[in-house]
Design an enzyme around this catalytic site. Structure first.
Site, PDB file in Angstrom:
ATOM      1  N   PHE A 370       0.611  -1.248   0.028  1.00 32.21           N
ATOM      2  CA  PHE A 370      -0.044   0.048  -0.100  1.00 32.21           C
ATOM      3  C   PHE A 370       0.667   1.327  -0.091  1.00 32.21           C
ATOM      4  O   PHE A 370       0.397   2.411   0.789  1.00 32.21           O
ATOM      5  CB  PHE A 370      -0.945   0.218   1.205  1.00 32.21           C
ATOM      6  N   CYS A 371       2.041   1.274  -0.676  1.00 35.58           N
ATOM      7  CA  CYS A 371       2.783   2.484  -0.681  1.00 35.58           C
ATOM      8  C   CYS A 371       3.216   2.958   0.647  1.00 35.58           C
ATOM      9  O   CYS A 371       3.278   4.107   1.058  1.00 35.58           O
ATOM     10  CB  CYS A 371       2.401   3.583  -1.525  1.00 35.58           C
TER      11      CYS A 371
END
Length: 466
Positions: A370-371
């Site tokens: 998710f970055c």
């Protein structure tokens, strides 16, 4: 507008399981499954990109015939488009509680907005290690002082105070709501903390504004950044809103027409912000869409949005816990959380779970890191997790579809075969056809299909599932 100070309402006081709060484009859409059946698509990936509000799509359709050049066009439609753009800028400012002297710089998204601000900060930046990459990578280009989050908000706040007191900083950069856990930090207290140490504060509100709204003046925050594509306006616009002085002194974010007052062969006189950072033709329709989303959500009221999502969030979290799955959390004392829930399933990788949910049940979730790589490592999920995220178009039926599919995974395992490519699982073969409007190859099993390497869930050890 919400000052983000009161905790969620308890389950016993909430109404029965809700339907969607607002109509979104694509609601009720049927998608093909790998076994030849079809199912209503369940969109549980709002934290990545939310579907457009139907009202936003209708607004874009209505104003599209008037689209023309802005600011310097003499034609009637140019004048209308200019009015549309600048009124939208004002609506965006009002929606986040901007002060009279704040500026609204129109950007592509939150990443673009924070990258712009990073070029304007006259000093060091203090940031937590729980941030999305958009609120971490831009500061690494300068002098970022990364503070490890503690297990509680109270201890984390104390760690930030110690770091700000150890050496002066120009800016404290914090998330408004975690894109991994949905937890909301005490923004008013963090703003007061930053100001007490002579620093300003910026809030990455990409995950907060769609769920809670924002109030720059009320929270005494200096800058806020957010994206339209997470705010039910996926037309390519975002915004940085806040104090003008740093932005007026910064190098132009995108040099070009509209960002200047006078250009010579050896020197240029740049405009002040916001024009200084908006060189080139602006995304008029994207900005109009963003402003319309802000207007619609404000009209509905963020108290209603909050209540709607709280019921669904509790239903999801309790359902996961009933199945022996504990959602990821950063802080044990966080009183408020938006509709974002991440988890791991014992015996299966996140990619395997997400592929199964999509291919066999028509449920769309996110998987991976998710970055937020440092945060996933901190939470013991370096290999990734599954994220289900909710919004105004979500319903109790959506939550139940996810939970029922997880039951099927636990009881029967996948009914299809899957292959792995670059760490991601994909059905093999994947006979699902592409939409009728697609003009490329015939289906998802096209030339980019994954090579045939195994991608099967590992059996869970005894006792890992209830």
């Amino acid at each position: 507008m919400s000052l983000l100070t009161h905790p969620s309402t308890t389950t016993s006081r909430r109404p029965p399981a809700p339907a969607a709060l607002l109509p979104v484009v694509g609601a009720g859409q049927s998608v093909p499954l790998v076994d030849g059946r079809s199912a209503r698509y369940v969109h549980l990936d709002y934290a990545a990109s939310a579907p457009a509000l139907q009202a936003v799509a209708d607004h874009v359709t209505a104003v599209l015939p008037a689209y023309a050049s802005v600011h310097r066009g003499a034609g009637y439609l140019s004048q209308v488009s200019t009015r549309l753009l600048e009124q939208a800028r004002g609506e965006i400012a009002r929606s986040v509680g901007a002060r009279d002297d704040d500026v609204v710089v129109l950007t592509r998204n939150t990443t673009d907005a924070l990258t712009l601000l990073s070029t304007a900060v006259p000093g060091e930046v203090v940031v937590l290690d729980v941030e999305h990459h958009a609120n971490l990578l831009p500061w690494q280009r300068g002098t970022a002082r990364v503070v490890p989050a503690a297990g509680t908000l109270a201890a984390t706040e104390a760690a930030l105070a110690a770091e700000l007191g150890r050496r002066p900083a120009a800016l404290l950069a914090v998330t408004g709501a975690s894109n991994v856990t949905g937890e909301v930090p005490p923004l008013a207290r963090l703003a007061a903390l930053a100001h007490a140490h002579g620093a300003r504060i910026v809030v990455d509100a990409a995950q907060l504004v769609p769920h809670r709204g924002f109030d720059l003046a009320g929270l005494d925050v200096d800058y806020v950044a957010f994206s339209g594509h997470k705010l039910y306006a996926p037309f390519g616009a975002g915004a940085l809103v806040g104090r003008p002085d740093w932005l007026d002194a910064a190098p132009p974010h995108q040099p070009g027409g509209g960002a200047v007052r006078e250009v010579g062969t050896t020197a240029t006189v740049w405009a002040r912000s916001p024009e200084r950072h908006e060189g080139g033709t602006p995304n008029v329709l994207g900005v109009a869409a963003l402003a319309e989303a802000c207007r619609v959500l404000a009209a509905v009221g963020f108290d209603r949005v909050r209540e709607h999502e709280a019921v669904l969030h509790d239903r999801l979290v309790q359902g996961l816990r009933d199945r022996g799955i504990e959602p990821l959390r950063i802080w044990t004392d966080a009183p408020d959380v938006v509709g974002v829930v991440s988890f791991t399933v014992p015996g299966s990788t996140a990619s395997q779970v997400a592929a199964f949910l999509s291919a066999e049940h028509g449920v769309g979730v996110r998987d991976g890191r998710f970055c937020a790589h440092p945060l996933l490592a901190r939470l013991g999920a370096s290999d990734g997790a599954v994220r289900a995220s909710l919004g105004v178009g979500s319903s109790a039926a959506d939550v139940d579809r996810l939970l029922d599919a997880l039951d099927r995974l636990r009881a029967d395992g996948p009914r299809w075969t899957y292959t792995s490519s670059g760490g991601s699982c994909r059905p093999s073969p994947d006979p699902r056809p592409l939409p009728a409007w697609w003009t490329g190859d015939d289906g998802l099993d096209g030339p980019s299909a994954a090579p045939p390497s195994p991608c099967t869930p590992t059996p869970a050890p005894p006792g890992d599932h209830r």
